[in-house]
Design a protein around this motif. Structure first.
Motif: not given
Length: 616
Positions: A449-452, A490-496, A498-500
């Motif tokens: 889940s670390f972001l680029q 963002t991609n739909q996975y990051v967009g949903s 719970s980490t963010y």
């Protein structure tokens, strides 16, 4: 005297006869042990064959076929089993959405598999009906429930009969177990109508049903793992579920073998064979035909055949020809050149989870170019390969972004945006600690889940606590306004995720093409290389030494695991890892200076003592 000798002779004869009869019984009892040979894989992630003259680190389906067929000294495998994350990953699998992998597995002769989180990337329906419709092996899970019908979504188990060498055939029950932890490890839309129920309760129910149907050997295929950061662990299932002889595990990408013993003495062997097809596993169960059960379990019953072994099995010609044929059919699409780079866009599993890279920057810029967003995020776990210097093909891009995700845009406040960046920096810090320890178990479960990112330039202080690390943050040369609304791509996975949570709660404004299609379009533009000039994350320096752009990363791409450890650790040496971590370098430097000083003082004391000794 003569009578005594006669009696002794009779006694000797009786002893000989008794010994002969007894040894015959013992020999007969010993001969009731039948070996059940099982070949297993897990987390192959679209890896299919060694395509680099034995140097790719991939064991491959062709060698697996040879291993399973046996030799004059070794019988053929009774079962070939897989523990998930099989139909998605590299382009060999993703170009035709897992069907190529299914075709090869049929040719190898797989018995059963259980779904991994990435196997749901094409949606649960596609996995069950499209892949499952063409796969000879059965897809099993005893604890995934269809919310609409209340019934199990997959078959919970299957029964296979192995010819008995000492009488009746052996009924082997094989069940699948899916960790509820992986529900958050795939896009929610892929599994939106499914419930990942308590694996202990459902596994015990499945085992009881298999026992009732006469199964005397029970094997579980589990996509769970044993990381301390996970709620559900295969070893805990082994402790709590009665009747499982063997758990073939997956998900956490390690080589493992645990012998779990319950309070009542019952034992379960838990094994896992690394990942990315770095090895194939073999378990030999000893089955007592008289007692009708597995006996004498030991971790010695598990053996790994590694891609790097010098005596690895030969490649089966038929399987290799089949994979070459599939690759040739795919090559017309994959070999199309869509762009060019004069420098490597770097990747390793660890590096992408600890700091910003030029590849991550380019991906962020590509999302911004496609959507007009202010900022773009890509999770480190969504990036899977480097781009080497030279031509960039469609296949290369699929290897970078193999998950079939698509890009969405959302709007969040500047305050939420800063919170997201702070959270990502904290994840990067814990990831770096794990990398420094060279211990896979230390990596947090959410390391990916670390972001680029792209679009926002951050200067941060690593020595500050979480929430206070960002020194400055600018978008298009202007400081982030905490009250302003910003568009995020963002991609739909990051967009949903719970980490963010702030990002997850925001409504989707628009949906765009798949990530690989957006990257393909971006690399086709001649001016994409401007992204290589961006440095979106810089560490703060003291005021008399203003921030400077860090040198470009030169860490070679890592296709884990290249070594023999089978853990999520780079091949870099400890000194190289230190060179990538300034804080660690400063600590080591201080320790060295202190050690030298101590040695110097000790030497002086010794010299003085020696002189005094001479004088005395």
């Amino acid at each position: 005297m003569r009578q005594t000798r006669r009696i002794l002779a009779l006694l000797v004869m009786a002893a000989v006869i008794l010994f002969s009869m007894t040894s015959g019984v013992f020999a007969q009892q010993d001969s009731q042990i039948q070996e059940i040979r099982i070949i297993h894989t897990n987390d192959t992630h679209g890896r299919s064959q060694d395509n680099a003259a034995g140097n790719s680190g991939i064991f491959g389906f062709d060698r697996l076929k040879t291993l399973a067929e046996g030799t004059e000294e070794q019988p053929a495998a009774d079962l070939i089993l897989d523990a998930g994350d099989t139909f998605h990953g590299l382009s060999f699998a993703t170009v035709d959405k897992g069907l190529s992998t299914a075709k090869v597995m049929n040719a190898v002769g797989y018995t059963a598999t259980t779904p991994g989180n990435h196997d749901f990337n094409y949606t649960a329906d596609y996995l069950k009906n499209t892949i499952g419709g063409q796969l000879d092996a059965e897809i099993l899970s005893c604890n995934i429930v269809d919310k609409t019908t209340g019934k199990l979504y997959f078959d919970p188990y299957t029964i296979k009969e192995i010819p008995g060498e000492y009488g009746d055939d052996i009924k082997v029950g094989i069940l699948g177990i899916t960790s509820p932890d992986i529900y958050s490890a795939t896009a929610p839309s892929n599994v939106e109508n499914l419930e990942f129920a308590d694996p202990v309760t459902y596994a015990q129910k499945a085992v009881s049903e298999l026992k009732d149907q006469g199964c005397t050997v029970i094997i579980a295929l589990a996509h769970m793992g044993n990381s301390t950061t996970l709620q559900w662990k295969s070893t805990e299932v082994a402790k709590q579920v009665s009747g499982i002889d063997l758990i073939i595990d997956g998900h956490t990408h390690v080589e493992e073998k645990h012998l779990v013993t319950k309070d009542n003495g019952e034992q379960t062997l838990v094994v896992q064979a690394g990942y990315y097809f770095s090895a194939a596993g073999e378990v030999t169960l000893k089955y007592d035909a008289d007692q009708k059960k597995v006996v004498g379990l030991s971790t010695d019953d598990e053996k790994l055949y590694k891609a790097t072994d010098t005596d690895r099995p030969e490649q089966d010609a038929d399987i290799k020809a089949l994979m070459d044929e599939i690759s040739q059919e795919q090559s017309k699409i994959l070999d199309e050149v869509v762009g060019h780079t004069d420098q490597e866009l770097v990747y390793s599993w660890e590096l992408i989870r600890c700091r910003q890279t030029n590849l991550g920057n380019v991906i962020g810029d590509a999302y911004i170019a496609a959507t007009g967003a202010d900022v773009a995020f890509e999770n480190a776990g969504g990036i899977r390969s480097a781009l080497s210097e030279g031509d960039i093909t469609r296949g290369d891009i699929i290897n970078v972004s193999p998950f079939g995700n698509y890009v969405v845009t959302k709007e969040i406040s500047g305050l939420d945006l800063l919170d997201i960046i702070e959270k990502s920096l904290e994840i990067g810090r814990t990831n770096q600690e794990a990398w420094d320890k060279q211990n896979q178990e230390a990596w947090p479960s959410g390391s990916g889940s670390f972001l680029q990112w792209g679009g926002v330039k951050i200067v941060y202080r690593a020595d500050k606590p979480e929430g206070q690390r960002v020194v400055s943050a600018e978008i298009q040369g202007q400081p982030i306004d905490i009250d302003k609304t910003y568009k995020v791509a963002t991609n739909q996975y990051v967009g949903s995720s719970s980490t963010y949570p702030a990002l997850a709660k925001a409504e989707v404004i628009n949906e765009y093409s798949s990530c690989e299609e957006i990257l393909t379009a971006y690399f086709s533009q001649s001016d994409w290389t401007k992204s290589l000039e961006e440095k979106y994350l810089q560490e703060y320096n003291e005021p008399d030494n203003p921030p400077t752009a860090p040198e470009e990363e030169t860490v070679p791409p890592s296709e884990q695991p290249e070594g023999s450890s089978g853990t999520q650790v780079s091949d870099q040496t400890a000194s190289e890892a230190q060179s990538l971590n300034p804080a660690t370098g400063r600590i080591v430097h201080g320790v060295v200076i202190t050690a030298v000083a101590v040695l110097f003082v000790a030497g002086m004391i010794s010299a003085v003592t020696l002189v005094r000794g001479h004088k005395e």
